[in-house]
Structure formats: C-alpha cells, structure tokens
Design a protein around this motif. Sequence first.
Motif, short mmCIF file in Angstrom:
data_model
loop_
_atom_site.label_atom_id
_atom_site.label_comp_id
_atom_site.label_asym_id
_atom_site.label_seq_id
_atom_site.Cartn_x
_atom_site.Cartn_y
_atom_site.Cartn_z
N GLN A 50 -1.47 8.74 7.05
CA GLN A 50 -1.58 7.68 6.03
C GLN A 50 -1.71 6.31 6.69
N TYR A 51 -0.95 6.08 7.76
CA TYR A 51 -1.07 4.80 8.47
C TYR A 51 -2.50 4.59 8.94
N GLN A 52 -3.07 5.66 9.49
CA GLN A 52 -4.43 5.54 10.01
C GLN A 52 -5.42 5.17 8.90
N LEU A 53 -5.24 5.76 7.71
CA LEU A 53 -6.12 5.42 6.59
C LEU A 53 -5.97 3.95 6.20
N TRP A 80 0.85 -1.16 0.00
CA TRP A 80 0.00 0.00 0.00
C TRP A 80 0.91 1.24 0.00
N PRO A 81 0.32 2.44 -0.11
CA PRO A 81 1.19 3.62 -0.24
C PRO A 81 2.24 3.72 0.86
N LEU A 82 1.86 3.45 2.10
CA LEU A 82 2.85 3.50 3.18
C LEU A 82 3.33 2.12 3.60
N CYS A 83 2.38 1.21 3.77
CA CYS A 83 2.70 -0.05 4.46
C CYS A 83 2.78 -1.23 3.50
N GLN A 84 3.55 -2.21 3.92
CA GLN A 84 3.45 -3.52 3.30
C GLN A 84 2.44 -4.33 4.12
N LEU A 85 1.46 -4.89 3.42
CA LEU A 85 0.45 -5.72 4.07
C LEU A 85 0.87 -7.18 3.92
#
Lengths: 144, 144
Positions: B61-64, B23-28
């Motif tokens: 962004q994390y929160q989203l 995702w834009p910030l995180c790896q899921l």
Amino acid sequence: MHSPCDFQLDPRLEQDSHFFQNWPLCQLRLMDDQQYPWFVLIPRRAGLRELVDLSEQDAVQYQLESRQLSLWMRQQFQPVKLNIAALGNIVPQLHIHHIARFTDDKAWPAPIWGCVPMLPYTEQQLQQKLFHWQQSLPVWPEAL
Amino acid sequence: MHSPCDFQLDPRLEQDSHFFQNWPLCQLRLMDDQQYPWFVLIPRRAGLRELVDLSEQDAVQYQLESRQLSLWMRQQFQPVKLNIAALGNIVPQLHIHHIARFTDDKAWPAPIWGCVPMLPYTEQQLQQKLFHWQQSLPVWPEAL
C-alpha cells in the motif's frame, strides 16, 4: 523506447562503486566509501530515472529486493537508522541508496551526501568485506 | 507491540509541516518550506522507524501511495528530478520525503536537507497552494 537489454551502468556509478551481486531486477553494488556501510540497488532496465518509471511488476520486485537488502543490513550492521534514498540529481540513472547509519559516523545526524569526501576502501579491505558479507547475504530468493 | 490505533504524529513533524490529506495508509503533509514542492508520507501506524517495519500488506500500500504522489508531483510541478528518501536520523518516526527538484532551486544539485534554512509559507500562500493542489490531486484511489 529502450529495451531492457540496453541496460548500461552509468560510468560515474561504475567508478564510485564495486559490483557485489546481481539480483533478479537490480544490480547490488557497494559504494567505495569505507566510512559507512553504503550500498546501491540499480534496476537493470534501460532509461530509468525515477522510481515511478518502473513497471508495476518491476516496482513490486524492487520493493522485495530493497526489503531483503534492508533486513540483511539491519542484521549485519545493527545500525541506529537505515537511510534509503532515490536522489539522482547528479547521476540521473535510477539508483537507490541504502546506508547504515550510526550516531558516531562522520556525518551523523546529517545525510551523508556532500558531508565529507568519500574514503575509498583499500584493495585488501574490499576483498575481505565482500568475502565476509557474501557469506551472510542470502542468495536470492532464500531470504524472503 | 503497538496497536495501529496508537498512531501519533511526532511533534517535530507536526510543527514543520501542514496536514494535506489522509490516504488509506499514510498521512500526506506539506513541509513548511516554500523553496521546494516538498511533501512527506507518514504511514499511520504506531512504532514504525524503517520501511522494513511495514507489514507486507502495508508495504504494498505504501508503494501505491508513493507512486500516486510521485505521478501527481511530476505532472503538477514538472521537475527535473524527484528526490524520495526515508532518512529519519533526527525524527525517527517513519516519514518518507518526496521533493520536486529543479536546476535553479536553492540546493541543486545537493540534497536539500541542511542546505539552506527552511522558509515557511505565509498563511495566504499556504491556503492558495493547498486549495489549488487539492483540485488536481485525485482523491484516492481514482488515480490508480
């Protein structure tokens, strides 16, 4: 639908923790366990179970309050790790744990829940701690 | 200071989980335990240990992303509770657990960590699950 005015603290949370401060969204409480610096943030809205139940506006405010608490805990306790968790399997009312962890604490490196029984503060400890922390925890919103 | 380009996944996280999406910030990633629907979000920034280490922009962004994952998990698994936690006592690289909990799961109502040993997916299960979930998990940012 619940009105925000319907907010009532779950009796089990009330029993296991002490009031510390009301912030714009959350009530900040100290868990009654002298083995860890352990706080909970409880959004003062009725009927919440999950973080995603927060409105978008409240979610932003929650994040600010969690951040303020975390920064203060890091400065105050200088822990090895912060543990932040929304669990709620037993008490479903939304409450978010913020715990300062140390390599010599009772549960390390496990999560603290269910590891050893809670060890309540004495009345004297409690008064001293809350008074002491009150001096350093910035009154909202000065810290941000 | 670390550059964001220095991001490297901790080898223990890599070993215990499977890549799902960036995702834009995180790896899921999916944790390799068929006993619970258990995902982790790992912000793709180097040197992070705590949620408060995120920049203000990344925190939003994390929160989203946490919200998108939570909404999808609630719809997909219809759990009794979501458990969301940033612990990191053993693997300090910032990673945030998102777990769908049920009253008949192996650990209920306790937190899952350390309760029963992880039970890895078979290769076939893994391919089926990931393919199936890929169909319903909206590609970022369509879900918001």
